[in-house]
Design an enzyme around this catalytic site. Structure first.
Site, PDB file in Angstrom:
ATOM      1  N   CYS A  49       0.578  -1.309  -0.056  1.00  0.00           N
ATOM      2  CA  CYS A  49      -0.221   0.071  -0.087  1.00  0.00           C
ATOM      3  C   CYS A  49       0.880   1.349  -0.136  1.00  0.00           C
ATOM      4  CB  CYS A  49      -1.100  -0.123   1.261  1.00  0.00           C
ATOM      5  SG  CYS A  49      -2.396   1.195   1.176  1.00  0.00           S
ATOM      6  N   ASP A  89      -8.810  -6.238  -4.935  1.00  0.00           N
ATOM      7  CA  ASP A  89      -8.310  -5.078  -4.020  1.00  0.00           C
ATOM      8  C   ASP A  89      -9.538  -3.907  -4.340  1.00  0.00           C
ATOM      9  OD1 ASP A  89      -7.267  -3.160  -2.700  1.00  0.00           O
ATOM     10  OD2 ASP A  89      -5.230  -3.256  -3.662  1.00  0.00           O
ATOM     11  N   HIS A 103      -6.677  -6.767  -0.806  1.00  0.00           N
ATOM     12  CA  HIS A 103      -5.633  -5.862  -0.600  1.00  0.00           C
ATOM     13  C   HIS A 103      -4.502  -6.320   0.249  1.00  0.00           C
ATOM     14  CE1 HIS A 103      -3.609  -1.869  -0.665  1.00  0.00           C
ATOM     15  NE2 HIS A 103      -3.701  -1.738   0.718  1.00  0.00           N
TER      16      HIS A 103
END
Length: 421
Positions: free
Chosen positions: A235, A329, A363
């Site tokens: 991320c 995601d 994610h």
């Protein structure tokens, strides 16, 4: 007599366990339940129904779950299908050194439905220990200049390939991945960059020189094998990891887990140069009927139209990349980001990348057998965030990608010694 065994009874959390029940009536249907209490007192449970074979045995290596939290042959399904009693709670190990997670395994008759605290006693039960650090791993607090984090070193003499471990932008220090990397032979620095000890609680900018200092600190350590280091990142951390790979020749292997190919939210600064974030479209934030926020659309509208100056110049990097993409995601459209980044590399004649893209993965791709966290509450933002993912394909992605991460890091961080004979 009914017996329930699980081998090994104590192991690293990323190691598989062989679960077997014997002494059952032939073709008897039983319920297996796993439960865990985390360090904050949050409870997690999973369950699956199995039918014994003709000799009264259920072996999860071969037996197919008939129903419950998953269906089919999944030897570690009871682990990765654990779900929190308190919805939107993420299973996160905090003390990685001194205590394991303890998982209770219980076997019941199939007519038991576990819906309240008045469930009958199980026919048989046992407790497993799931550790986040191997014996001999050492944990060293890092307060070097302005650097803040924790360095994990593997047991034994000699030098080890060095890795910096970076998580997302919500702050604090997350140690579980670095401790596991050290358990597999890497000198791993879990690096904090906001809201930890005396670091600022909120960043106005990302100063890449801080991360350059971390890379140099790691390479100076007598236990770290040079000349390059690796990055494992996810991320916001992957945005920073990508920028480190572009600007720092010390970075020779970079793992980008569900990361953008642009700068998120706040500027990056390096040696007087300011790099601006991609503009967002906050009006495109999507909030579900359950109050879960899906962020990917606020980036995607501008990403699709943005000119090249907003995308990080990945072609300038000298090292190698491993892109890990969860195609479900919901936080960032990382499939599109990875496609754009690899096309950028290809146009510039680069072949220094590998792309692993996993349908159904969300994610938060973590080490193997970690339960899927498809949504959680971010207390600092007062938001419920949808991360995405489907339980079974997400679990498969975690198991496969973890092996590939280690192979990739070893390939590019450990020099090949050629014989002169």
């Amino acid at each position: 007599m009914i017996q329930l065994t699980a081998t090994p009874a104590s192991a690293l959390v990323d190691e598989p366990v062989h679960i077997r029940a014997t002494g059952l009536t032939p073709f008897q249907i039983v319920l297996l339940q796993a439960s865990l209490e985390d360090e904050m007192g949050n409870l997690f449970h999973s369950q699956a129904y199995y039918r014994a074979n003709e000799v009264g045995e259920v072996d999860l290596e071969h037996a197919s779950s008939l129903g419950g939290d998953y269906v089919g042959v999944h030897p570690m399904g009871l682990f990765w299908s654990l779900k929190p009693e308190k919805i939107l709670t993420r299973l996160l190990k905090r003390d990685v050194m001194n205590s394991p997670f303890q998982i209770q395994l219980k076997l019941y008759n199939s007519n038991v439905i576990l819906i309240d605290n008045a469930s009958p006693a199980p026919n048989v039960s046992l407790t497993l220990e799931r550790w986040y650090a191997a014996p001999g791993v050492t944990r060293i607090q890092v307060r070097e200049g302005r650097l803040r984090g924790v360095l994990f070193l593997p047991p034994g003499d000699g030098c080890f390939p060095g890795v910096i471990d970076l998580f997302g932008g919500f702050g604090g220090l997350t140690e579980f991945r670095a401790s596991l990397l050290a358990s597999h032979g890497f000198a791993a620095l879990a690096l904090a960059y906001r809201d930890y000890e005396d670091l600022p609680s909120k960043l106005e900018k990302v100063d890449l020189e801080y991360f350059e200092e971390a890379a140099n600190f790691l390479l100076r350590h007598p236990k770290v094998l040079g000349p390059g280091i690796g990055i494992v990142s996810i991320c916001k951390g992957a945005e920073i990891g990508l920028s480190m790979a572009i600007h720092l020749k010390q970075v020779t292997a970079t793992v980008l887990i569900n990361g953008p190919n642009f700068i998120l939210e706040i500027p990056q600064v390096y040696r007087g140069q300011i790099h601006q974030p991609l503009p967002i479209s906050p009006q495109l934030l999507s909030i579900s009927a359950l109050g879960l926020s899906e962020f990917q659309h606020i980036f995607e509208a501008t990403r699709a139209k943005a000119n090249q100056t907003f995308f990080l110049p990945i072609e300038k990097a000298q090292g190698h990349f491993l892109f890990i993409v969860g195609e479900d995601d919901k936080n960032i459209n990382t499939k599109a980001c990875a496609k754009q980044a690899t096309e950028q590399l290809r146009r510039n004649g680069k072949k220094n990348w590998t792309l692993l893209s996993y349908p159904g993965a969300g994610h938060l791709i973590e080490p193997p057998y970690s339960p899927l966290c498809c949504a959680s509450q971010i207390s600092s933002l007062h938001l419920l965030v949808l991360w995405g993912g489907e339980v079974i394909p997400h679990a498969a992605a975690q198991e496969h990608s973890w092996k590939e991460i280690q192979k990739f890091l070893r390939k590019h961080l450990i020099p090949v010694v050629t014989s002169r004979l």
